[in-house]
Design a protein around this motif. Structure first.
Motif, mmCIF file in Angstrom:
data_model
loop_
_atom_site.group_PDB
_atom_site.id
_atom_site.type_symbol
_atom_site.label_atom_id
_atom_site.label_comp_id
_atom_site.label_asym_id
_atom_site.label_seq_id
_atom_site.Cartn_x
_atom_site.Cartn_y
_atom_site.Cartn_z
ATOM 1 N N SER A 123 -7.815 -37.863 5.445
ATOM 2 C CA SER A 123 -6.218 -36.843 6.606
ATOM 3 C C SER A 123 -5.407 -36.463 5.262
ATOM 4 O O SER A 123 -5.244 -34.805 5.346
ATOM 5 C CB SER A 123 -6.272 -37.311 7.337
ATOM 6 O OG SER A 123 -4.545 -38.134 7.664
ATOM 7 N N ASP A 124 -5.232 -36.913 4.898
ATOM 8 C CA ASP A 124 -4.636 -36.992 3.632
ATOM 9 C C ASP A 124 -4.572 -37.169 2.113
ATOM 10 O O ASP A 124 -3.707 -36.812 1.475
ATOM 11 C CB ASP A 124 -2.648 -37.877 3.918
ATOM 12 C CG ASP A 124 -2.001 -37.917 4.825
ATOM 13 O OD1 ASP A 124 -2.152 -36.666 6.062
ATOM 14 O OD2 ASP A 124 -2.148 -38.636 5.631
ATOM 15 N N LEU A 125 -5.911 -36.985 1.636
ATOM 16 C CA LEU A 125 -6.148 -37.055 0.443
ATOM 17 C C LEU A 125 -6.258 -35.954 -0.072
ATOM 18 O O LEU A 125 -6.229 -34.624 0.516
ATOM 19 C CB LEU A 125 -8.362 -37.522 0.677
ATOM 20 C CG LEU A 125 -8.435 -38.253 -0.406
ATOM 21 C CD1 LEU A 125 -7.878 -39.562 -1.378
ATOM 22 C CD2 LEU A 125 -9.571 -39.122 -0.606
ATOM 23 N N GLU A 126 -6.156 -36.100 -1.449
ATOM 24 C CA GLU A 126 -5.858 -34.757 -2.160
ATOM 25 C C GLU A 126 -6.485 -35.614 -4.260
ATOM 26 O O GLU A 126 -5.997 -36.249 -4.349
ATOM 27 C CB GLU A 126 -4.301 -34.174 -2.822
ATOM 28 C CG GLU A 126 -3.647 -33.738 -1.940
ATOM 29 C CD GLU A 126 -2.788 -32.989 -2.072
ATOM 30 O OE1 GLU A 126 -2.366 -32.846 -2.603
ATOM 31 O OE2 GLU A 126 -2.077 -32.688 -1.154
ATOM 32 N N ILE A 127 -7.695 -34.577 -4.375
ATOM 33 C CA ILE A 127 -8.118 -34.989 -5.403
ATOM 34 C C ILE A 127 -8.305 -34.560 -6.563
ATOM 35 O O ILE A 127 -8.053 -33.309 -6.951
ATOM 36 C CB ILE A 127 -9.747 -35.115 -5.523
ATOM 37 C CG1 ILE A 127 -9.830 -36.264 -3.988
ATOM 38 C CG2 ILE A 127 -10.380 -35.655 -5.832
ATOM 39 C CD1 ILE A 127 -10.983 -35.611 -3.513
#
Length: 411
Positions: free
Chosen positions: A63-67
């Motif tokens: 839900s909070d993931l950034e790549i």
């Protein structure tokens, strides 16, 4: 593989691409932080994790993931998966090391022997140099004069598109000018008749009107060129197309199939030994007509004629004859030797030749008005692109050009 990525963010739902990155990664590290006694976040020692751990962490933090992708000199070097965009995040970092192929080394003797054996180079041990292409002795018009037909179409389309873009830019320029001038006048402000500003106000209004008119005219011009560009190559089969004969034969085969189909359907429709249902089934199954079309043929037209009307067969048969005649004419045209002539007239040297599907005539100076009228009478037009008087190669153009050559030679 590592050169196909761009620096920046990657969508977190791109699971297939993430799986590819995992398969190429040389190291997968979990980097965490913890808060110390001084209320500051400190980096913990990185941990090497496996793919299974990564996917479980990925699902948990999705839900909070950034790549973030890091690219250096066009090569992907690092991918960071972060559970929040701030500095106290926990990350999984993939690092990559590009495997460079070991450069082979050959001795001079090996290189020399490979070249003597006919190979392109020592590395190409399964690919020999191609045999030299024999010279083409075909001097027919199809080979010499027509050139690259598709390239000519693309060039023409590009010219028209550029003209359309130029006209559109001009239209926009005049529109902005008119709009800018109009914005200076308060809404409802009349021209003050008799005031010292009357002349200037009228000139201002005329300028607004004229610029808007120029904008509309340029817009129409842009549309005209855009329509012409869109229609390039769609106006039938050109005589100067090297593939014209093949295309015409395909067209002829289609017309002949249509003729046979209409004759067969008319024969079935007029049969007294078949029911209407059988006739409809025959037309839909054998000739792939729709059921509605089959019923319309059985129903007849406003004159009560069932099936295909006689004029349909007559017209189609006329088209077949026309296409056959054109194939015969083009076979003669394409297999002839190209026209070539030169001479002098009115003190000017002229040269006639064929190029890019056109018959071209050049002069070493500007021809006289009478000579220009003669060229126009034989349907030649001045081309500022070719810097020559040109006419498209057709059977009639060849006939008329021979007459023109005779006329130029006699003067």
């Amino acid at each position: 593989m590592l050169k196909g990525f761009k620096a920046g963010k990657l969508r977190k739902n791109a699971k297939n691409k993430i799986a590819v990155l995992l398969s190429m990664a040389t190291k997968i590290e979990l980097r965490t932080q913890s808060m110390g006694m001084d209320d500051c976040f400190n980096d913990n020692a990185p941990q090497i994790v496996d793919v299974d751990f990564f996917w479980s962490w990925y699902e948990k933090e999705y839900s909070d993931l950034e790549i973030y992708l890091t690219v250096f000199e066009g090569v992907l070097t690092k991918v960071r998966f972060s559970d929040c965009p701030y500095h106290f995040s926990n990350d999984i970092v993939l690092t990559f090391e590009e495997v460079k192929a070991k450069k082979p080394h050959f001795t001079y003797a090996q290189v020399k022997q490979a070249l003597l054996d006919g190979y392109l180079c020592p590395l190409s041990n399964d690919s020999k140099a191609p045999e030299p292409t024999p010279p083409n002795d075909d001097n027919t018009r199809k080979v010499v004069s027509f050139g690259d037909f598709q390239d000519r179409l693309e060039s023409k389309r590009d010219r028209l598109e550029n003209a359309s873009s130029k006209a559109a830019a001009e239209s926009n320029k005049f529109y902005e000018s008119s709009r800018s001038l109009a914005s200076c006048i308060p809404f409802g402000q009349p021209i003050l008749v008799g005031h010292h500003s009357e002349g200037r106000a009228r000139r201002h209004a005329d300028k607004i009107f004229n610029d808007m008119g120029k904008s509309v005219a340029a817009s129409k011009k842009a549309g005209y060129y855009a329509d012409r560009a869109a229609s390039v190559g769609t106006n039938g089969i050109a005589s100067d197309d090297p593939e014209a004969i093949g295309k015409l034969k395909e067209k002829l085969a289609g017309l002949e199939r249509s003729q046979e189909m209409m004759k067969a359907i008319n024969k079935v429709i007029r049969s007294k030994h078949m029911t209407d249902a059988d006739k409809i089934e025959y037309m839909t199954q054998t000739h792939q007509l729709t059921e509605n079309d089959a019923k319309e043929l059985l129903k007849g037209d406003f004159c009560g004629r069932v099936g295909f009307a006689s004029y349909s067969l007559t017209n189609n048969n006329a088209n077949i004859r026309t296409v056959r005649d054109r194939i015969e004419d083009l076979e003669k045209l394409h297999n002839q030797e190209p026209l070539s002539a030169s001479g002098e007239i009115e003190g000017l040297s002229w040269s006639l030749y064929e190029e890019d599907g056109r018959i071209k005539i050049t002069f070493d100076d500007v021809p006289s008005e009478a000579l220009r009228r003669t060229l126009k009478m034989y349907s030649f037009k001045w081309s500022r692109f070719s810097k020559a008087w040109v006419r498209k190669i057709t059977p009639n153009a060849i006939f008329r050009t021979k007459q023109l050559i005779a006329k130029l030679d006699t003067n």
